[in-house]
Design a protein around this motif. Structure first.
Motif, PDB file in Angstrom:
ATOM      1  N   PHE A  23      60.704  37.357  69.863  1.00 35.48           N
ATOM      2  CA  PHE A  23      60.852  36.396  70.954  1.00 35.48           C
ATOM      3  C   PHE A  23      59.122  36.710  71.293  1.00 35.48           C
TER       4      PHE A  23
ATOM      5  N   ILE B 205      63.693  41.298  70.546  1.00 32.32           N
ATOM      6  CA  ILE B 205      62.539  41.015  71.654  1.00 32.32           C
ATOM      7  C   ILE B 205      61.215  40.881  70.693  1.00 32.32           C
TER       8      ILE B 205
ATOM      9  N   GLN C 204      62.707  39.215  77.466  1.00 31.37           N
ATOM     10  CA  GLN C 204      62.541  38.043  76.991  1.00 31.37           C
ATOM     11  C   GLN C 204      62.311  36.971  78.096  1.00 31.37           C
TER      12      GLN C 204
END
Length: 215
Positions: A41, A38, A175
């Motif tokens: 991202f 995460i 995300q």
């Protein structure tokens, strides 16, 4: 024989503790992996918007941009959903923000639970992207939720997915991101979230929206 049985009875709690400890370590390792993914991202999204060759931002929006605001990472919103593939999908035109359309087909649906309630979201595949080697396994999940027009863009958010190998698929709303037209409505043509993908609950995960971007 009696002493052997006593020994086994004494060892049972030890083995149970050992197995639990192993499982706990595995869970911690898996969570660390998910958090790392995460954060990657988030970094990649910030880097994209800071890159003058890739960013959708223009003028002062680009000059003043430092990083995206994000909801706090919450693994509650990383969900393993049941995936049901659509048989014999029919291509259709999805309306876009500019009044035009883009060609998609329904690839399947994700069925999942959040706070004890079941929800379903439709997943799509771009007819243009599926012809390209780089994106042939790319899936598109646009959605709206109760944070829109408050903490997130009024038009909803997107999730990028890959074709699953079995009957489950991970939906990591941490995300989720806004379409380019949330930041630049003049240069971009973004698919509008279908009515069937409107969630009646808040999805407090992923990218947030700041007043500086409002049109």
């Amino acid at each position: 024989m009696k002493s052997y049985i006593v020994f086994l009875l004494l060892m049972i709690p030890f083995f149970s503790f050992s197995q639990k400890n192993t499982a706990d370590k595995a869970n911690v390792k898996e969570k660390a992996k998910e958090l790392k993914e995460i954060r990657k991202f988030q970094k990649n999204l910030n880097d994209e918007y800071l890159n003058p060759k890739e960013t959708p931002l223009r003028g002062e929006n680009f000059t003043h941009f430092k990083k995206h605001p994000f909801f706090p990472i919450d693994l509650k919103y990383r969900i393993q959903a049941k995936f049901v593939k659509t048989e014999n999908p029919v291509p259709f035109d999805l309306p876009t923000s500019s009044g035009k359309t883009k060609s998609y087909q329904e690839f399947g649906k994700a069925i999942f639970e959040l706070d004890g309630t079941s929800y379903t979201l439709m997943i799509y595949q771009s007819l243009d992207l599926m012809k390209m080697e780089k994106y042939k396994d790319h899936l598109f999940l646009p959605f709206r939720d109760a944070t829109n027009s408050k903490e997130t863009y009024g038009g909803g958010k997107y999730l990028d997915l890959k074709i699953p190998e079995d009957n489950s698929i991970i939906l990591d709303f941490n995300q989720s991101y806004h379409p380019y037209c949330a930041y630049n409505a003049y240069d971009y043509n973004c698919p509008i979230v279908p009515e069937e993908n409107k969630l009646p609950v808040e999805i407090r995960a992923g990218v947030m929206y700041e007043d500086v971007y409002h049109h």
